[in-house]
Design a protein around this motif. Structure first.
Motif, mmCIF file in Angstrom:
data_model
loop_
_atom_site.group_PDB
_atom_site.id
_atom_site.type_symbol
_atom_site.label_atom_id
_atom_site.label_comp_id
_atom_site.label_asym_id
_atom_site.label_seq_id
_atom_site.Cartn_x
_atom_site.Cartn_y
_atom_site.Cartn_z
ATOM 1 N N GLU A 90 2.189 1.944 -14.227
ATOM 2 C CA GLU A 90 3.154 1.803 -13.132
ATOM 3 C C GLU A 90 2.666 0.823 -12.067
ATOM 4 O OE1 GLU A 90 6.215 3.006 -13.054
ATOM 5 O OE2 GLU A 90 5.835 3.792 -15.068
ATOM 6 N N GLN A 91 1.366 0.825 -11.829
ATOM 7 C CA GLN A 91 0.803 -0.144 -10.876
ATOM 8 C C GLN A 91 0.986 -1.563 -11.399
ATOM 9 O OE1 GLN A 91 -3.240 1.297 -10.483
ATOM 10 N NE2 GLN A 91 -2.817 2.265 -8.520
ATOM 11 N N GLN A 92 0.755 -1.741 -12.693
ATOM 12 C CA GLN A 92 0.939 -3.057 -13.296
ATOM 13 C C GLN A 92 2.386 -3.516 -13.184
ATOM 14 O OE1 GLN A 92 -0.907 -5.346 -14.233
ATOM 15 N NE2 GLN A 92 0.518 -6.682 -15.307
ATOM 16 N N LYS A 93 3.322 -2.601 -13.424
ATOM 17 C CA LYS A 93 4.744 -2.933 -13.286
ATOM 18 C C LYS A 93 5.058 -3.360 -11.855
ATOM 19 C CE LYS A 93 6.471 0.161 -16.927
ATOM 20 N NZ LYS A 93 7.287 1.371 -17.201
ATOM 21 N N LEU A 94 4.487 -2.621 -10.894
ATOM 22 C CA LEU A 94 4.728 -2.943 -9.475
ATOM 23 C C LEU A 94 4.176 -4.326 -9.145
ATOM 24 C CD1 LEU A 94 5.636 -2.121 -6.629
ATOM 25 C CD2 LEU A 94 3.388 -1.078 -6.304
ATOM 26 N N TYR A 95 2.968 -4.613 -9.610
ATOM 27 C CA TYR A 95 2.370 -5.923 -9.348
ATOM 28 C C TYR A 95 3.222 -7.044 -9.950
ATOM 29 C CZ TYR A 95 -1.941 -3.493 -7.939
ATOM 30 O OH TYR A 95 -2.867 -2.698 -7.307
ATOM 31 N N GLN A 96 3.755 -6.796 -11.152
ATOM 32 C CA GLN A 96 4.600 -7.806 -11.793
ATOM 33 C C GLN A 96 5.900 -8.017 -11.019
ATOM 34 O OE1 GLN A 96 4.114 -6.034 -15.975
ATOM 35 N NE2 GLN A 96 4.516 -8.173 -16.390
ATOM 36 N N GLN A 97 6.514 -6.929 -10.589
ATOM 37 C CA GLN A 97 7.760 -7.021 -9.826
ATOM 38 C C GLN A 97 7.554 -7.757 -8.497
ATOM 39 O OE1 GLN A 97 8.969 -2.947 -9.414
ATOM 40 N NE2 GLN A 97 9.547 -2.718 -11.574
ATOM 41 N N GLU A 98 6.427 -7.506 -7.888
ATOM 42 C CA GLU A 98 6.159 -8.110 -6.577
ATOM 43 C C GLU A 98 5.529 -9.495 -6.681
ATOM 44 O OE1 GLU A 98 7.034 -6.821 -3.723
ATOM 45 O OE2 GLU A 98 7.770 -4.918 -4.534
ATOM 46 N N GLY A 99 5.127 -9.888 -7.898
ATOM 47 C CA GLY A 99 4.472 -11.182 -8.061
ATOM 48 C C GLY A 99 3.114 -11.228 -7.402
ATOM 49 N N TYR A 100 2.408 -10.087 -7.491
ATOM 50 C CA TYR A 100 1.105 -9.981 -6.815
ATOM 51 C C TYR A 100 -0.006 -9.831 -7.850
ATOM 52 C CZ TYR A 100 -2.700 -8.161 -3.947
ATOM 53 O OH TYR A 100 -3.919 -7.973 -3.330
ATOM 54 N N LYS A 130 -3.434 -8.877 -19.328
ATOM 55 C CA LYS A 130 -4.482 -8.816 -20.340
ATOM 56 C C LYS A 130 -5.605 -7.880 -19.899
ATOM 57 C CE LYS A 130 -3.574 -13.515 -21.993
ATOM 58 N NZ LYS A 130 -4.116 -14.888 -22.126
ATOM 59 N N ILE A 131 -5.972 -7.961 -18.627
ATOM 60 C CA ILE A 131 -7.028 -7.083 -18.093
ATOM 61 C C ILE A 131 -6.609 -5.622 -18.205
ATOM 62 C CG2 ILE A 131 -8.224 -6.369 -15.987
ATOM 63 C CD1 ILE A 131 -9.381 -8.879 -17.089
ATOM 64 N N MET A 132 -5.357 -5.343 -17.829
ATOM 65 C CA MET A 132 -4.853 -3.973 -17.852
ATOM 66 C C MET A 132 -4.769 -3.444 -19.290
ATOM 67 S SD MET A 132 -4.477 -3.106 -14.704
ATOM 68 C CE MET A 132 -3.452 -1.643 -14.768
ATOM 69 N N GLU A 133 -4.396 -4.296 -20.239
ATOM 70 C CA GLU A 133 -4.323 -3.877 -21.630
ATOM 71 C C GLU A 133 -5.707 -3.530 -22.172
ATOM 72 O OE1 GLU A 133 -2.334 -6.789 -23.940
ATOM 73 O OE2 GLU A 133 -0.355 -6.361 -23.098
ATOM 74 N N GLN A 134 -6.690 -4.350 -21.837
ATOM 75 C CA GLN A 134 -8.057 -4.069 -22.251
ATOM 76 C C GLN A 134 -8.559 -2.763 -21.648
ATOM 77 O OE1 GLN A 134 -10.021 -5.639 -24.490
ATOM 78 N NE2 GLN A 134 -8.264 -6.944 -24.966
ATOM 79 N N GLN A 135 -8.204 -2.531 -20.386
ATOM 80 C CA GLN A 135 -8.590 -1.291 -19.723
ATOM 81 C C GLN A 135 -7.927 -0.091 -20.400
ATOM 82 O OE1 GLN A 135 -10.834 -0.934 -17.217
ATOM 83 N NE2 GLN A 135 -10.569 1.276 -17.400
ATOM 84 N N ALA A 136 -6.674 -0.251 -20.800
ATOM 85 C CA ALA A 136 -5.954 0.842 -21.463
ATOM 86 C C ALA A 136 -6.611 1.175 -22.806
ATOM 87 C CB ALA A 136 -4.493 0.462 -21.668
ATOM 88 N N GLN A 140 0.790 -1.221 0.000
ATOM 89 C CA GLN A 140 0.000 0.000 0.000
ATOM 90 C C GLN A 140 0.833 1.288 0.000
ATOM 91 O OE1 GLN A 140 -3.399 -0.311 -0.430
ATOM 92 N NE2 GLN A 140 -3.138 1.840 -0.965
ATOM 93 N N PRO A 141 1.909 1.382 0.808
ATOM 94 C CA PRO A 141 2.725 2.610 0.759
ATOM 95 C C PRO A 141 3.289 2.897 -0.627
ATOM 96 C CG PRO A 141 3.244 1.344 2.722
ATOM 97 C CD PRO A 141 2.367 0.480 1.882
ATOM 98 N N LYS A 142 3.721 1.844 -1.341
ATOM 99 C CA LYS A 142 4.252 2.026 -2.695
ATOM 100 C C LYS A 142 3.147 2.467 -3.654
ATOM 101 C CE LYS A 142 7.912 -1.442 -2.122
ATOM 102 N NZ LYS A 142 8.475 -2.717 -2.635
ATOM 103 N N LEU A 143 1.944 1.904 -3.486
ATOM 104 C CA LEU A 143 0.824 2.287 -4.336
ATOM 105 C C LEU A 143 0.410 3.736 -4.078
ATOM 106 C CD1 LEU A 143 -1.352 -0.950 -4.062
ATOM 107 C CD2 LEU A 143 -0.160 -0.146 -6.098
ATOM 108 N N ASP A 144 0.430 4.127 -2.798
ATOM 109 C CA ASP A 144 0.086 5.516 -2.454
ATOM 110 C C ASP A 144 1.084 6.490 -3.070
ATOM 111 O OD1 ASP A 144 -2.082 4.633 -1.014
ATOM 112 O OD2 ASP A 144 -1.043 4.661 0.921
ATOM 113 N N LYS A 145 2.356 6.093 -3.089
ATOM 114 C CA LYS A 145 3.399 6.945 -3.680
ATOM 115 C C LYS A 145 3.166 7.116 -5.183
ATOM 116 C CE LYS A 145 8.432 7.464 -3.905
ATOM 117 N NZ LYS A 145 9.741 6.859 -3.543
ATOM 118 N N LEU A 146 2.758 6.017 -5.842
ATOM 119 C CA LEU A 146 2.468 6.092 -7.277
ATOM 120 C C LEU A 146 1.265 6.992 -7.548
ATOM 121 C CD1 LEU A 146 2.943 2.377 -8.436
ATOM 122 C CD2 LEU A 146 4.473 4.309 -8.853
ATOM 123 N N LYS A 147 0.254 6.909 -6.697
ATOM 124 C CA LYS A 147 -0.938 7.731 -6.880
ATOM 125 C C LYS A 147 -0.609 9.216 -6.782
ATOM 126 C CE LYS A 147 -4.251 4.274 -5.248
ATOM 127 N NZ LYS A 147 -5.203 3.904 -4.174
#
Length: 380
Positions: free
Chosen positions: A78-88, A321-327, A58-65
């Motif tokens: 950037e959120q997608q990149k963070l999720y990928q890096q963290e494996g979340y 895939k979800i994020m790409e569709q949203q974009a 959450q702190p990292k997500l708040d910083k991105l926001k």
């Protein structure tokens, strides 16, 4: 056949076995609640792990926001990149929650239908019994009882305890079986098939016990809600626990108290057991998922994600895939918000454009099928 009937079958067998062992319905409810929650424990464990990892991120997500407050598309990237890096996977907790809710339908069905799941009375006889109970309720000034009502069996048991002679000729020894069951359907001398009343005709021991059950259910839920709020504040100090949130914490237990006074006491007693067992499991999981343990789990998940990405460099995850569709959707939406000169248009202008598109589509359909079309026709 409803979802309750489908999922209730396996839990019904479980409840019947427990009742045969202990021979007491309140004790059976307690044991059944414990066993059902243990069955759900792996799902709750996974869900709690996901929630705890999100709190860590959450702190990292708040910083991105804050960094991309004016650029939603970049924020998502950037959120997608963070999720990928963290494996979340932020969608990972959806399936466990769905399965938990799905299984709870079965638990509720078992608690509400003891004649079906414990006594194994046939459907035709149950329908006849509910019809008799419905007539008695209507004669007493109440509303007609339908067999489709999830709580019809509890209301039927309540009416049978008041006027057993009306149920004498239903077959399958219905009267004897349900009457014997009603004797074990008690706690501290109070029949759980009776509906609690704040204004009983006489304040007997049974009336007092029945009246206390809804309040006990409300208090149990209140304690669990307050604990959850305090724990969330502890693990996430930046969380703003507004007055609305605390208001709901108080309102929901009060609402459950009122609701418990409208149902047979067996429902309120189950709510008490469920709240206590859920509190114990939630407390245990919160104690298990310490900050250090979550950090260790997070590192393992990051390592797994990195290893997977190296083995499958071109494969996209479900979340990607979800994020790409949203974009793509956001891009199309942004295009619709500007005119031919690239200037932003107002909401009213966008609505007019949408109405024109709909009107044009209707016109083409009318021409295609030879129908009349009024150019001056206005949408409601």
């Amino acid at each position: 056949m409803s979802i309750y009937d489908i999922v209730g079958v396996p839990f019904g067998y479980l409840m019947r076995i427990i009742y045969k062992i202990c021979g007491n319905y309140p004790v059976s409810i307690i044991l059944f609640t414990v066993v059902a929650n243990l069955i759900l424990l792996p799902i709750r464990y996974k869900n709690q792990k996901g929630t705890s990892r999100m709190q860590l991120l959450q702190p990292k997500l708040d910083k991105l926001k804050k960094s991309y407050a004016n650029n939603p598309q970049k924020l998502q990237e950037e959120q997608q990149k963070l999720y990928q890096q963290e494996g979340y996977n932020p969608m990972g907790s959806c399936l466990p929650m769905f399965l938990q809710m799905f299984m709870l339908f079965g638990v509720i069905d078992v608690i509400y239908k003891p004649i079906t799941h414990i006594l194994r009375i046939s459907r035709s006889v149950r329908e006849a019994a509910v019809e008799v109970a419905s007539k008695l309720i209507v004669e007493g000034g109440g509303k007609e009882l339908s067999f489709k009502n999830l709580r019809c069996e509890l209301y039927t048991m309540e009416q049978l305890s008041k006027t057993p002679a009306k149920f004498a000729n239903l077959g399958e020894d219905f009267l004897d079986k349900v009457s014997a069951f009603n004797e074990k359907f008690t706690i501290f001398g109070a029949n759980l098939g009776q509906t609690p009343n704040l204004h009983p005709e006489e304040w007997t021991k049974e009336a007092l016990v029945l009246c206390l059950i809804p309040f006990a259910a409300g208090v149990a839920q209140l304690i669990s809600s307050i604990y959850s709020q305090l724990h969330q504040k502890k693990v996430n100090p930046t969380m703003q626990a507004g007055g609305c949130m605390w208001g709901m914490t108080l309102v929901l237990p009060l609402w459950s108290i009122w609701l418990a006074f409208t149902f047979p006491a067996g429902i309120g007693f189950y709510w008490i057991c469920s709240a206590i067992v859920n509190f114990i499991i939630t407390f245990a999981l919160n104690q298990y998922f310490t900050i250090d343990r979550i950090k260790a789990i997070n590192e393992k998940e990051k390592a797994k994600a990195k290893e997977y990405a190296e083995k499958h460099p071109g494969k996209k995850t479900f979340m990607q895939k979800i994020m790409e569709q949203q974009a793509i959707y956001d891009e199309e939406l942004n295009k619709a918000r500007v005119d031919e000169n690239g200037d932003k248009i107002s909401r009213s202008e966008m609505n007019k454009q949408n109405r024109d598109r709909i009107k044009e589509a209707r016109k083409r359909m009318a021409e295609k099928y030879g129908d009349d079309f009024d150019e001056n026709d206005k949408e409601d």
